[in-house]
Design a protein around this motif. Structure first.
Motif, PDB file in Angstrom:
ATOM      1  N   ASP A 115       4.808   0.990   8.064  1.00  0.00           N
ATOM      2  CA  ASP A 115       3.770   0.834   9.121  1.00  0.00           C
ATOM      3  C   ASP A 115       2.589  -0.216   8.149  1.00  0.00           C
ATOM      4  O   ASP A 115       2.801  -0.469   7.018  1.00  0.00           O
ATOM      5  CB  ASP A 115       3.142   2.061   9.440  1.00  0.00           C
ATOM      6  CG  ASP A 115       2.344   2.596   8.498  1.00  0.00           C
ATOM      7  OD1 ASP A 115       1.840   2.196   7.276  1.00  0.00           O
ATOM      8  OD2 ASP A 115       2.302   3.893   8.602  1.00  0.00           O
ATOM      9  N   GLN A 116       1.682  -0.664   8.989  1.00  0.00           N
ATOM     10  CA  GLN A 116       0.970  -1.706   8.484  1.00  0.00           C
ATOM     11  C   GLN A 116       0.052  -1.147   7.228  1.00  0.00           C
ATOM     12  O   GLN A 116      -0.126  -1.910   6.154  1.00  0.00           O
ATOM     13  CB  GLN A 116      -0.055  -2.344   9.608  1.00  0.00           C
ATOM     14  CG  GLN A 116       0.614  -3.165  10.575  1.00  0.00           C
ATOM     15  CD  GLN A 116       0.012  -3.686  11.615  1.00  0.00           C
ATOM     16  OE1 GLN A 116      -1.407  -4.198  11.304  1.00  0.00           O
ATOM     17  NE2 GLN A 116       0.476  -4.047  12.743  1.00  0.00           N
ATOM     18  N   GLU A 117      -0.445   0.012   7.279  1.00  0.00           N
ATOM     19  CA  GLU A 117      -1.177   0.633   6.004  1.00  0.00           C
ATOM     20  C   GLU A 117      -0.374   0.644   5.144  1.00  0.00           C
ATOM     21  O   GLU A 117      -0.671   0.633   3.764  1.00  0.00           O
ATOM     22  CB  GLU A 117      -1.758   2.101   6.660  1.00  0.00           C
ATOM     23  CG  GLU A 117      -2.572   1.804   7.649  1.00  0.00           C
ATOM     24  CD  GLU A 117      -2.104   1.617   9.046  1.00  0.00           C
ATOM     25  OE1 GLU A 117      -1.061   1.746   9.288  1.00  0.00           O
ATOM     26  OE2 GLU A 117      -3.096   1.296   9.735  1.00  0.00           O
ATOM     27  N   GLN A 118       1.003   1.144   5.232  1.00  0.00           N
ATOM     28  CA  GLN A 118       2.083   1.165   3.893  1.00  0.00           C
ATOM     29  C   GLN A 118       2.183  -0.153   3.238  1.00  0.00           C
ATOM     30  O   GLN A 118       2.457  -0.236   2.404  1.00  0.00           O
ATOM     31  CB  GLN A 118       3.328   1.997   4.515  1.00  0.00           C
ATOM     32  CG  GLN A 118       3.100   3.421   4.651  1.00  0.00           C
ATOM     33  CD  GLN A 118       4.523   3.972   5.500  1.00  0.00           C
ATOM     34  OE1 GLN A 118       5.101   3.232   6.194  1.00  0.00           O
ATOM     35  NE2 GLN A 118       4.713   5.050   4.969  1.00  0.00           N
ATOM     36  N   ALA A 119       2.504  -0.937   4.205  1.00  0.00           N
ATOM     37  CA  ALA A 119       2.726  -2.389   3.794  1.00  0.00           C
ATOM     38  C   ALA A 119       1.663  -3.050   2.833  1.00  0.00           C
ATOM     39  O   ALA A 119       1.544  -3.486   1.847  1.00  0.00           O
ATOM     40  CB  ALA A 119       3.003  -3.549   4.731  1.00  0.00           C
ATOM     41  N   GLN A 120       0.704  -2.654   3.346  1.00  0.00           N
ATOM     42  CA  GLN A 120      -0.896  -3.191   2.682  1.00  0.00           C
ATOM     43  C   GLN A 120      -0.860  -2.359   1.543  1.00  0.00           C
ATOM     44  O   GLN A 120      -1.192  -2.908   0.285  1.00  0.00           O
ATOM     45  CB  GLN A 120      -2.132  -2.811   3.390  1.00  0.00           C
ATOM     46  CG  GLN A 120      -3.515  -3.248   2.852  1.00  0.00           C
ATOM     47  CD  GLN A 120      -3.636  -4.775   3.095  1.00  0.00           C
ATOM     48  OE1 GLN A 120      -3.102  -5.365   4.175  1.00  0.00           O
ATOM     49  NE2 GLN A 120      -4.386  -5.396   2.243  1.00  0.00           N
ATOM     50  N   ALA A 121      -0.566  -1.010   1.264  1.00  0.00           N
ATOM     51  CA  ALA A 121      -0.735  -0.178   0.080  1.00  0.00           C
ATOM     52  C   ALA A 121       0.182  -0.584  -0.983  1.00  0.00           C
ATOM     53  O   ALA A 121       0.206  -0.777  -1.980  1.00  0.00           O
ATOM     54  CB  ALA A 121      -0.453   1.244   0.305  1.00  0.00           C
ATOM     55  N   ALA A 122       1.573  -1.286  -0.378  1.00  0.00           N
ATOM     56  CA  ALA A 122       2.758  -1.521  -1.132  1.00  0.00           C
ATOM     57  C   ALA A 122       2.275  -2.758  -2.002  1.00  0.00           C
ATOM     58  O   ALA A 122       2.710  -3.212  -3.194  1.00  0.00           O
ATOM     59  CB  ALA A 122       3.915  -1.674  -0.491  1.00  0.00           C
ATOM     60  N   LEU A 123       1.397  -3.695  -1.406  1.00  0.00           N
ATOM     61  CA  LEU A 123       1.079  -5.180  -1.769  1.00  0.00           C
ATOM     62  C   LEU A 123      -0.006  -5.037  -2.580  1.00  0.00           C
ATOM     63  O   LEU A 123      -0.578  -5.989  -3.335  1.00  0.00           O
ATOM     64  CB  LEU A 123       1.034  -6.064  -0.697  1.00  0.00           C
ATOM     65  CG  LEU A 123       2.539  -6.508  -0.001  1.00  0.00           C
ATOM     66  CD1 LEU A 123       2.055  -6.945   1.304  1.00  0.00           C
ATOM     67  CD2 LEU A 123       3.124  -7.013  -0.718  1.00  0.00           C
ATOM     68  N   ASP A 124      -0.798  -4.056  -2.522  1.00  0.00           N
ATOM     69  CA  ASP A 124      -2.348  -4.004  -3.040  1.00  0.00           C
ATOM     70  C   ASP A 124      -2.174  -3.253  -4.261  1.00  0.00           C
ATOM     71  O   ASP A 124      -3.309  -2.291  -4.813  1.00  0.00           O
ATOM     72  CB  ASP A 124      -3.171  -3.639  -2.322  1.00  0.00           C
ATOM     73  CG  ASP A 124      -3.658  -4.433  -1.311  1.00  0.00           C
ATOM     74  OD1 ASP A 124      -3.279  -5.671  -1.323  1.00  0.00           O
ATOM     75  OD2 ASP A 124      -4.599  -4.090  -0.129  1.00  0.00           O
ATOM     76  N   GLU A 236       2.791   6.664  -3.629  1.00  0.00           N
ATOM     77  CA  GLU A 236       2.798   7.917  -3.246  1.00  0.00           C
ATOM     78  C   GLU A 236       2.926   7.895  -1.694  1.00  0.00           C
ATOM     79  O   GLU A 236       2.386   7.472  -0.846  1.00  0.00           O
ATOM     80  CB  GLU A 236       1.798   8.989  -3.374  1.00  0.00           C
ATOM     81  CG  GLU A 236       1.984  10.200  -3.285  1.00  0.00           C
ATOM     82  CD  GLU A 236       0.869  11.330  -3.718  1.00  0.00           C
ATOM     83  OE1 GLU A 236       1.009  12.513  -3.400  1.00  0.00           O
ATOM     84  OE2 GLU A 236       0.082  10.853  -4.528  1.00  0.00           O
ATOM     85  N   GLY A 237       4.180   8.610  -1.313  1.00  0.00           N
ATOM     86  CA  GLY A 237       4.494   9.042   0.092  1.00  0.00           C
ATOM     87  C   GLY A 237       4.881   7.530   0.658  1.00  0.00           C
ATOM     88  O   GLY A 237       5.344   7.842   2.026  1.00  0.00           O
ATOM     89  N   MET A 238       5.299   6.803   0.166  1.00  0.00           N
ATOM     90  CA  MET A 238       6.088   5.540   0.310  1.00  0.00           C
ATOM     91  C   MET A 238       7.762   5.707   0.776  1.00  0.00           C
ATOM     92  O   MET A 238       8.347   6.235  -0.113  1.00  0.00           O
ATOM     93  CB  MET A 238       5.736   4.221  -0.600  1.00  0.00           C
ATOM     94  CG  MET A 238       6.311   2.985   0.272  1.00  0.00           C
ATOM     95  SD  MET A 238       5.057   2.509   1.651  1.00  0.00           S
ATOM     96  CE  MET A 238       3.743   2.154   0.566  1.00  0.00           C
ATOM     97  N   PRO A 239       8.171   5.521   1.892  1.00  0.00           N
ATOM     98  CA  PRO A 239       9.569   5.589   2.086  1.00  0.00           C
ATOM     99  C   PRO A 239      10.300   4.495   1.175  1.00  0.00           C
ATOM    100  O   PRO A 239       9.990   3.449   0.826  1.00  0.00           O
ATOM    101  CB  PRO A 239       9.919   5.332   3.560  1.00  0.00           C
ATOM    102  CG  PRO A 239       8.807   4.299   3.778  1.00  0.00           C
ATOM    103  CD  PRO A 239       7.748   4.811   3.211  1.00  0.00           C
ATOM    104  N   ASP A 240      11.437   4.955   0.719  1.00  0.00           N
ATOM    105  CA  ASP A 240      12.352   3.934  -0.116  1.00  0.00           C
ATOM    106  C   ASP A 240      13.339   2.917   0.741  1.00  0.00           C
ATOM    107  O   ASP A 240      13.919   3.371   1.650  1.00  0.00           O
ATOM    108  CB  ASP A 240      13.451   4.869  -0.833  1.00  0.00           C
ATOM    109  CG  ASP A 240      14.210   3.951  -1.865  1.00  0.00           C
ATOM    110  OD1 ASP A 240      13.649   2.915  -2.646  1.00  0.00           O
ATOM    111  OD2 ASP A 240      15.468   4.383  -2.198  1.00  0.00           O
ATOM    112  N   MET A 241      13.098   1.844   0.305  1.00  0.00           N
ATOM    113  CA  MET A 241      13.642   0.750   1.158  1.00  0.00           C
ATOM    114  C   MET A 241      13.947  -0.408   0.204  1.00  0.00           C
ATOM    115  O   MET A 241      13.306  -0.558  -0.584  1.00  0.00           O
ATOM    116  CB  MET A 241      13.013   0.186   2.712  1.00  0.00           C
ATOM    117  CG  MET A 241      11.852  -0.335   2.293  1.00  0.00           C
ATOM    118  SD  MET A 241      10.956  -0.767   4.035  1.00  0.00           S
ATOM    119  CE  MET A 241      11.029   0.683   4.929  1.00  0.00           C
ATOM    120  N   GLY A 242      15.021  -1.417   0.645  1.00  0.00           N
ATOM    121  CA  GLY A 242      15.298  -2.494  -0.068  1.00  0.00           C
ATOM    122  C   GLY A 242      14.578  -3.833   0.459  1.00  0.00           C
ATOM    123  O   GLY A 242      13.644  -3.735   1.543  1.00  0.00           O
TER     124      GLY A 242
END
Length: 298
Positions: A115-124, A236-242
């Motif tokens: 989701d958009q919050e997860q994407a933001q967390a992965a990039l920040d 933390e809590g992020m789904p695994d994907m490539g």
């Protein structure tokens, strides 16, 4: 080649050249098709002369009975139709039995997306400024910003980035070139990598490759996959994907933000709009989930 004495090894070699140079299929697809053709020829005891619709259906039925996945059966059906059509055009088969073969459709599960919050967390994620971190951040920003395939990202050269227009020039499937826009975060990440990271890794064989490995060569798809998996594990809590998960994510977020389907098709480099439509299903599922959660009479 005499029709009564077909050399199957020569037929397969000709078919391989057709797939590589006329159809311009990816090496992975070519390998899969050649494996399927080998299995089909083995079923026919090495003789193409017995290839008719009955033999094709029997071959596929045996695999179905063995429990082969629907996706595998769908690919082998498509391969058989391609192979018989090619053999018929070359005069090696009197007719094309593949025309009578139904199309097995593989199931199309909804792709996993952030989701958009997860994407933001992965990039920040905080960085120290090491070259590897600068490269990895630029890779992640560009994958999410553009939705390009991992092979397309690895093939990028420095000159493929137009910083003034905020677009990259991508060579996609079938050698189809397209321009894909990206935003300021990706531009900043690219600039940091190109100014403070890439120059430290350049070697004699680096050439014009935009993204480099630690030894200075062009980055490969396996390294990019490891970069994406490692970054998501940091949160933390992020789904695994490539990388393909980030492609799905980019497409879904574009549609959720109001982009039209045709524009997303063009950005992703899909030959068919049907391929792009799966992302509308993802968005609808999210909408339904939000409705069920928020509406008092859901």
């Amino acid at each position: 080649m005499d029709e009564g004495q077909l050399d199957t090894a020569e037929v397969v070699a000709e078919f391989e050249r057709y797939l590589r140079f006329e159809r311009d299929l990816s090496p992975h697809t070519v390998r899969a098709y050649l494996s399927d053709v080998a299995a089909l020829i083995d079923h026919l005891d090495g003789r193409l002369e017995g290839m008719d619709i009955g033999a094709l259906r029997e071959w596929l039925a045996e695999q179905h009975a063995e429990g082969k996945a629907r996706a595998t059966l769908a690919r082998r059906t498509a391969c058989a139709r391609t192979f018989t059509a090619y053999c018929h055009r070359r005069g090696w088969l009197p007719d094309d039995p593949g025309l009578l073969l139904g199309s097995a459709k593989a199931p199309r599960p909804l792709p996993a997306v952030l989701d958009q919050e997860q994407a933001q967390a992965a990039l920040d994620v905080p960085m120290t400024g090491e070259p590897k971190e600068l490269r990895d951040q630029a890779i992640l920003e560009l994958l999410y910003a553009t939705g390009v395939r991992v092979s397309e990202l690895c093939a990028l050269d420095v000159d493929d980035v137009d910083r003034d227009r905020h677009v990259i020039r991508v060579m996609g499937k079938g050698r189809q070139e397209r321009s894909v826009p990206f935003g300021l975060p990706a531009l900043r990440a690219l600039d940091r990598w190109c100014v403070h990271g890439r120059p430290l890794w350049i070697r004699t064989g680096s050439g014009a490759a935009l993204f480099l490995g630690v030894r200075g060569g062009r980055i490969d798809a396996g390294t990019v996959r490891r970069v994406v998996h490692a970054r998501l594990r940091q949160v933390e809590g992020m789904p695994d994907m490539g990388p393909h998960g980030l492609r799905h994510t980019a497409a879904t977020h574009l549609l959720e933000g109001g982009a039209d389907l045709r524009s997303v098709q063009e950005l992703l480099g899909h030959a068919s709009l049907n391929t792009t439509q799966i992302y509308t299903h993802v968005s609808i599922e999210r909408l339904r989930a939000a409705y069920r959660q928020a509406h008092p009479r859901a």
